[in-house]
Motif scaffolding. Structure first.
Motif, PDB file in Angstrom:
ATOM      1  N   SER A  24      -4.964   3.798  -6.321  1.00 32.10           N
ATOM      2  CA  SER A  24      -3.369   3.183  -6.120  1.00 32.10           C
ATOM      3  C   SER A  24      -3.382   4.198  -7.534  1.00 32.10           C
ATOM      4  CB  SER A  24      -2.964   1.908  -5.909  1.00 32.10           C
ATOM      5  OG  SER A  24      -3.630   1.541  -7.633  1.00 32.10           O
TER       6      SER A  24
ATOM      7  N   GLU B 144       1.834   3.039  -3.229  1.00 36.12           N
ATOM      8  CA  GLU B 144       0.862   3.161  -4.280  1.00 36.12           C
ATOM      9  C   GLU B 144      -0.196   4.392  -3.859  1.00 36.12           C
ATOM     10  OE1 GLU B 144       0.077   1.607  -7.019  1.00 36.12           O
ATOM     11  OE2 GLU B 144       0.291  -0.542  -6.820  1.00 36.12           O
ATOM     12  N   ASP B 145       0.955   5.067  -2.422  1.00 31.40           N
ATOM     13  CA  ASP B 145       0.730   5.964  -2.605  1.00 31.40           C
ATOM     14  C   ASP B 145       0.834   6.911  -3.283  1.00 31.40           C
ATOM     15  OD1 ASP B 145      -0.139   6.265   0.154  1.00 31.40           O
ATOM     16  OD2 ASP B 145       1.382   7.048   0.975  1.00 31.40           O
ATOM     17  N   PRO B 146      -0.493   8.358  -4.150  1.00 27.67           N
ATOM     18  CA  PRO B 146       0.457   9.021  -5.463  1.00 27.67           C
ATOM     19  C   PRO B 146       1.475   9.968  -5.285  1.00 27.67           C
ATOM     20  CG  PRO B 146      -2.027   9.894  -4.046  1.00 27.67           C
ATOM     21  CD  PRO B 146      -1.077   8.881  -2.815  1.00 27.67           C
TER      22      PRO B 146
ATOM     23  N   THR C 259      -0.424   3.348  -9.040  1.00 24.80           N
ATOM     24  CA  THR C 259      -0.451   1.659 -10.239  1.00 24.80           C
ATOM     25  C   THR C 259      -1.606   2.277 -11.418  1.00 24.80           C
ATOM     26  OG1 THR C 259       1.030   0.445  -9.130  1.00 24.80           O
ATOM     27  CG2 THR C 259      -0.175  -0.738 -11.304  1.00 24.80           C
TER      28      THR C 259
ATOM     29  N   LEU D 138      -7.890  10.789  -2.208  1.00 27.08           N
ATOM     30  CA  LEU D 138      -7.837   9.962  -4.125  1.00 27.08           C
ATOM     31  C   LEU D 138      -7.543   8.263  -3.475  1.00 27.08           C
ATOM     32  CD1 LEU D 138      -4.371  12.001  -5.414  1.00 27.08           C
ATOM     33  CD2 LEU D 138      -6.897  11.928  -5.683  1.00 27.08           C
TER      34      LEU D 138
ATOM     35  N   ARG E  26       0.644  -1.402   0.044  1.00 29.73           N
ATOM     36  CA  ARG E  26       0.307  -0.037   0.057  1.00 29.73           C
ATOM     37  C   ARG E  26       0.284   0.830  -0.213  1.00 29.73           C
ATOM     38  NH1 ARG E  26      -5.777  -0.936   1.367  1.00 29.73           N
ATOM     39  NH2 ARG E  26      -5.749  -2.584   1.668  1.00 29.73           N
TER      40      ARG E  26
ATOM     41  N   GLU F 176     -12.236  -4.226  -0.620  1.00 29.98           N
ATOM     42  CA  GLU F 176     -11.558  -3.249  -1.174  1.00 29.98           C
ATOM     43  C   GLU F 176     -11.378  -5.158  -1.855  1.00 29.98           C
ATOM     44  OE1 GLU F 176      -8.173  -2.158   1.051  1.00 29.98           O
ATOM     45  OE2 GLU F 176      -6.921  -2.293  -1.103  1.00 29.98           O
TER      46      GLU F 176
END
Lengths: 471, 246
Positions: free
Chosen positions: B193, A57-59, B195, B190, A54, B54
């Motif tokens: 992810s 996957e932060d901006p 990706t 946001l 995770r 999720e």
């Protein structure tokens, strides 16, 4: 806040012995919130892997900090409360290094390669139990597996025992990229040194500081301890004068916490030689006065820094953080702990490696992340952690800003906690207004006592065993 | 008193005579002047489903199509897997938006839909909805509007735009969509992810971060973890204009 607050920090916190005596009670030091005793063995490798995934996957994924624990020491200091192993067998260091590399090789690919390492710290134990050659090998290894920042803000630091390092070693460390050193001194008084089993001359210590400067280290920190056996105001005063004369960028003055029930090494120390509570307070007072006179800013807790040091500047900007390595300017990074007993702080989680060498080795050799315990922070934990972090670093909370940041009504959210805080307001440790909480100058030496009002886990009976006293 | 200040982007629940606050159809129906009781007919077709966690799939490609669903809370991602096995993100659906519209023609879902966080849906039986739409011009118009929006969305990023323009357009589009449902236009979470964002925008994940970092340095946005604040929305709008065309 900025400028005004900064000048308040240069002024020494007023010393009120009676007040400090009353508040000299056990409590967490808040290098983390929740504190380590809250970690649970239910937090497992799969949880950590998920947390890391995770975090990628932060901006804008956070940069990385790495902490490396080297547990070995050549001889036991009797005051020590750290996780360490006494040995003179250098082979153990070599073997440990192999395991460290295995662990690093397992961990590194889990992080996206565009996440730069901004901070690397070697702690112990005695990191320089490893030879400069070995440390160099490990540095090369880390640099091959992680993407190190090339920014000048990058910090690579090491705790150094001046008794087992030569000036040449310092130059070698600098050549590898080390730019911050922290030296253990504690006290130069020979009688104290004998009582704590740490004989370290002024000359060898100053030679190491000099070597750090000449090799281009951008910062040198010296650790002192007050409350050690046979310590006197006169002797500690001399130590302070000697240290101040070398102008270390940072000076830490820790309180000795005598907890032999928790820390085995302390059982070797002769309790009857410990200074009285009165003397201990005088030692603290002396340190604050001398350091302030010498132009050091009080950062918080046990830490002082020259006004041009990054810590003092970050505090002025309101940008100071606190983590397991103490105060830092890099806490918006994810922290990876490598080695026995190390703690990682990734995303909204804490996780800790096994504290005993054997369990850590077995895990690493079996190809698993060596995780012993940890926790995933709840939403409430995250809010309180931010509040306590801010408090320990800045000594004040801007309530509207905090409300905006966490989307809460502060006075409602913390209604119970603020009741506890009001008792401290009556003692003039803190001022409470609708828009601001602020430590008074009297309260600055007791930040952790004030922070404890917001600790949802604090249970008075449990704290006595687990935590050291405030002063 | 609640200790939370901003409304949660999980919609409040409606009942037999009230719409959920984010209902995709309420404005169309209300502006046509249907009385609450007349709308009961619409409400009977509605089935609240969820929560999906999720990673849960709501439907998969080639599943038989029989319903469209409005998102009540959370974010849904739609995607296909190309012949090389690579995932292609088609879009993100926020509260008040409708998924499954692109299945109407085929009688099968042409893509996968997966929950990115905790998702609550409002499911409409499509055959019944179509029948009702023939009696309610407002509802029919709204359906057509939704359909054309869905088609238009995919075309937006097809042009030859820079990474900065794509990113700005993405943020501004999210901002407008949140604002249209009564949420903050300048500060949101946001849920996707990096990706997924990168995949959707046809950029590399590192590029997404690099562009966002630059936007942040230039003062246009502030990012902390997945929270984003558009601190200079006008500048972003300008950057996004060629892509969004308004």
């Amino acid at each position: 806040m900025g400028g005004q607050y900064y000048s308040a920090m240069i002024n020494p916190p007023p010393f009120d012995a009676d007040l400090l005596r009353r508040y000299d009670r056990p409590g967490p030091r808040y290098t983390s919130y929740p504190t380590a005793p809250q970690f649970s063995e239910r937090f497992k490798e799969a949880d950590l892997l998920d947390v890391i995934r995770r975090s990628n996957e932060d901006p804008i994924p956070r940069p990385l900090s790495i902490y490396v624990h080297v547990p070995f020491c050549a001889s036991p200091c009797f005051y020590c409360g750290c996780n360490r192993i006494i040995t003179r067998d250098v082979k153990r260091g070599e073997k440990y290094l192999e395991e460290l590399m295995r662990e690093a090789a397992m961990v590194a690919p889990l992080f996206e390669s565009d996440r730069e390492v901004m901070q690397l710290h070697f702690g112990g134990g005695t990191p320089n139990f490893l030879s400069p050659l070995e440390i160099g090998r490990f540095m090369d290894f880390l640099q091959r597996h992680f993407h190190f920042s090339t920014s000048e803000k990058r910090d690579i630091s090491i705790e150094i025992d001046p008794r087992c390092v030569k000036p040449d070693d310092i130059a070698a460390l600098a050549a590898m990229g080390f730019n911050r050193a922290s030296l253990g001194v504690q006290d130069f008084d020979p009688e104290v040194q004998e009582a704590v089993n740490r004989i370290q001359s002024v000359e060898e210590t100053l030679a190491v500081i000099k070597a750090c400067r000449e090799s281009g280290f951008k910062s040198v920190n010296v650790d002192l301890i007050y409350g050690l056996p046979k310590q006197t105001v006169a002797g500690f005063g001399k130590t302070l004068d000697t240290v101040i004369e070398t102008r270390p960028d940072r000076i830490a003055v820790y309180s000795y916490a005598h907890m032999p029930q928790l820390f085995k090494p302390q059982r070797q120390l002769d309790e009857t030689l410990l200074p009285s509570g009165e003397t201990k307070l005088s030692l603290l007072q002396l340190a604050i006065e001398k350091l302030s006179q010498a132009g050091y800013c009080y950062i918080g807790m046990d830490h002082f820094a020259l006004p041009e040091d990054e810590l003092a500047i970050a505090q002025e900007r309101g940008d100071l953080h606190r983590n397991f390595m103490g105060y830092t300017t890099h806490a918006d990074s994810d922290l990876i702990g490598l080695g026995v007993s190390s703690i990682s702080h990734i995303g909204e989680s804490f996780s800790q490696n096994p504290r005993d060498l054997g369990s850590w080795e077995i895990a690493v050799e079996s190809g698993h992340l060596p995780i012993w315990r940890g926790m995933q922070l709840s939403e409430d934990d995250v809010i309180r952690a931010d509040l306590i972090q801010h408090w320990m670093c800045q000594g004040e909370i801007d309530i509207p800003k905090f409300e905006e940041r966490h989307d809460i009504y502060f006075h409602e959210y913390f209604a119970e906690d603020l009741k506890k805080l009001r008792a401290l307001q009556d003692d003039d440790l803190v001022t409470i207004s609708p828009t601001r909480l602020k430590a008074t100058s009297r309260g600055r030496l007791l930040l952790r006592i004030i922070a404890a009002c917001f600790d949802a886990y604090l249970n008075p009976s449990a704290t006595i065993l687990q935590f050291s006293k405030a002063i | 008193m609640s200790v939370k200040r901003r409304p949660s982007p999980i919609a409040d629940d409606g009942d037999e005579i009230h719409f959920c606050s984010t209902c995709a159809f309420s404005s169309a129906c209300q502006s046509e002047g249907y009385s609450k009781s007349a709308l009961e007919e619409l409400h009977v077709l509605v089935e609240h489903i969820g929560p999906f966690r999720e990673g849960d799939h709501i439907f998969r490609e080639d599943d038989e199509f029989n319903a469209i669903a409005a998102v009540r809370g959370g974010t849904v991602k739609t995607y296909v897997v190309d012949t090389d096995g690579n995932e292609q993100v088609l879009g993100f659906f926020l509260p008040g938006e409708v998924i499954g519209l692109n299945a109407i023609h085929h009688a099968k879902y042409p893509c996968n839909a997966v929950a990115l966080d905790t998702v609550m849906l409002c499911r409409f039986s499509f055959p019944k909805m179509a029948l009702l739409a023939s009696k309610m011009p407002g509802l029919q118009a709204q359906l057509f509007r939704l359909l054309s929006q869905d088609i238009g969305k995919a075309a937006l990023l097809a042009g030859d735009y820079s990474a900065d323009q794509r990113m700005a357009a993405f943020l501004i589009a999210l901002s407008r969509r949140y604002a249209a449902r009564g949420f903050s236009a300048t500060r949101f979470h946001l849920t996707m992810s990096r990706t997924d964002m990168a995949n959707y925008l046809r950029l590399a994940p590192e590029t997404v971060s690099r562009v966002l970092r630059r936007f942040q340095t230039e003062g246009m946005i502030a990012v902390e973890r997945r929270e984003i604040e558009l601190t200079q929305k006008e500048q972003l709008e300008q950057l996004a204009r060629p892509v969004l065309r308004n």
